[in-house]
Design an enzyme around this catalytic site. Structure first.
Site, PDB file in Angstrom:
ATOM      1  N   ASP A 141       0.830  -1.202   0.000  1.00 10.99           N
ATOM      2  CA  ASP A 141       0.000   0.000   0.000  1.00 10.99           C
ATOM      3  C   ASP A 141       0.870   1.260   0.000  1.00 10.99           C
ATOM      4  O   ASP A 141       0.571   2.241  -0.694  1.00 10.99           O
ATOM      5  CB  ASP A 141      -0.912   0.002   1.223  1.00 10.99           C
ATOM      6  CG  ASP A 141      -1.638  -1.316   1.383  1.00 10.99           C
ATOM      7  OD1 ASP A 141      -2.415  -1.671   0.483  1.00 10.99           O
ATOM      8  OD2 ASP A 141      -1.413  -1.994   2.401  1.00 10.99           O
ATOM      9  N   HIS A 172      -4.720  -3.221   6.792  1.00 15.00           N
ATOM     10  CA  HIS A 172      -4.535  -3.484   5.367  1.00 15.00           C
ATOM     11  C   HIS A 172      -5.893  -3.899   4.808  1.00 15.00           C
ATOM     12  O   HIS A 172      -6.186  -5.079   4.620  1.00 15.00           O
ATOM     13  CB  HIS A 172      -3.489  -4.574   5.142  1.00 15.00           C
ATOM     14  CG  HIS A 172      -3.254  -4.824   3.679  1.00 15.00           C
ATOM     15  ND1 HIS A 172      -2.508  -3.978   2.900  1.00 15.00           N
ATOM     16  CD2 HIS A 172      -3.697  -5.797   2.858  1.00 15.00           C
ATOM     17  CE1 HIS A 172      -2.493  -4.445   1.662  1.00 15.00           C
ATOM     18  NE2 HIS A 172      -3.203  -5.547   1.614  1.00 15.00           N
TER      19      HIS A 172
END
Length: 360
Positions: free
Chosen positions: A188, A216
């Site tokens: 990410d 996440h």
């Protein structure tokens, strides 16, 4: 004197991420270009032929630091003598399954894997987890002692939901220190860097210090409030150069949050290449350190920093040195960001409650 080879185990090695990861390890992207490795590859019996094909390709690629390849369907043979273990394989969400059903299946897997780590991993075993849209489960465990890394062992776990699975791992591997359990949010983090570099039409290496806060998942918060860009006249804030708060507070965030789903829609497969590359980045920085003045995002045990509840595995900005991570302290958090940090913490607390209910 040449360095002793590190034995790296990759389970599920015939799968997409394993296939993307093993050449990166063999080329030195994870552990360094001068660190010899011996790859141990494990997969289930139905994948034995494909696994042998991967071994053939590794031999054909003639990687200079690759000193040997073991391809097997026998877990004992695969694990014997390894310094690094990357376990890939989990239960995917299927049509009609509820969230708790998937959680229960993967909690069971983590209980079993954690018990194995408890018995066989080094005392200083380090753990990191990463969710890959519910499709795969991976453990990376650096077991044994090597002065080159300044640490004795390290573990990376990939599964859905990543942060919470790390808590389950810790529950059933109590001898592993909390400091050694992390969650991989580097994918990410890298996605956020990529979006900014594309927006500004500059090199991604010129952008630094974005932050992924929290889980996440789609509640993660990609934050550029402290990110900077290297220019000919010095470092400039990302917000100043982008000059579009509406984009940074909306489309940019949702693009990073939903990037994996977008890749699946485009490729019809999950983001194996970028996931494997990010795993290498995560391990390399954790082991070899982060550059001075630069931080990366890692999911770590919360100590209460930034008013995040203690005991959650939550993604923070961290710096790494001598095989240890430290949360970056003293960053200002505006009201918009505070709400985002609290929202993803709430989701993690709910996941923790659900996961622990599956343990009973």
């Amino acid at each position: 004197m040449s360095k002793e080879a590190i034995r790296v185990l990759v389970t599920g090695a015939a799968g997409q991420i394993g296939y993307a990861l093993v050449p990166m390890v063999a080329r030195g992207i994870m552990l360094g270009p001068d660190q010899p490795v011996i790859l141990h590859m494990l997969d289930i019996p139905p994948a034995a032929e494909a696994l042998n094909g991967v071994k053939m390709e590794l031999v054909d690629a003639a990687f200079p630091i690759l000193k040997g390849v073991v391809a097997t369907t026998d877990v004992v043979e695969a694990c014997t003598g390894v310094n690094v273990a990357v376990m890939v394989g989990g239960f995917p969400r299927k049509e009609g399954m509820e969230r708790k059903d998937v959680m229960s299946k993967n909690v069971s897997i983590y209980k079993a894997q954690a018990s194995a780590l408890e018995k066989h991993a080094a005392p200083n075993c380090k753990v990191t987890t990463h969710q890959l849209h519910g499709f795969l489960l991976r453990f990376i465990c650096l077991i044994g002692s090597n002065s080159y890394f300044a640490i004795r062992s390290q573990v990376v776990v990939v599964a859905n939901p990543a942060n919470t699975n790390a808590l389950i791992l810790k529950e059933y591997a109590p001898s592993i220190p909390e400091k050694n359990i992390t969650c991989l949010t580097r994918l990410d983090h890298n996605r956020a860097l990529g979006q900014i570099s594309e927006r500004l039409k500059l090199q991604v290496s010129d952008v630094k210090n974005v932050i992924i806060w929290g889980n996440h998942s789609s509640t993660q918060y990609p934050d550029v409030n402290h990110a900077t860009v290297k220019t000919s006249s010095g470092e400039k804030p990302v917000r100043q150069l982008v000059a579009d708060d509406t984009w940074l507070n909306s489309e940019f965030i949702t693009t990073v949050q939903q990037r994996g789903a977008a890749i699946i829609k485009a490729r019809k497969f999950s983001s194996a290449l970028s996931a494997a590359s990010s795993a290498c980045d995560h391990i390399r920085n954790w082991v070899l350190g982060t550059p001075e003045g630069t931080w990366v995002s890692m999911g770590v045990y919360s100590d209460g920093s930034y008013n995040v509840p203690k005991g959650l595995i939550y993604s923070f900005p961290v710096t790494c040195k001598n095989g240890e991570w430290s949360i970056v302290q003293g960053l200002s958090i505006d009201e918009f960001s505070r709400k985002k940090l609290d929202l993803t913490a709430q989701e993690l607390s709910e996941e923790k409650t659900l996961a622990y209910s599956c343990l009973s």
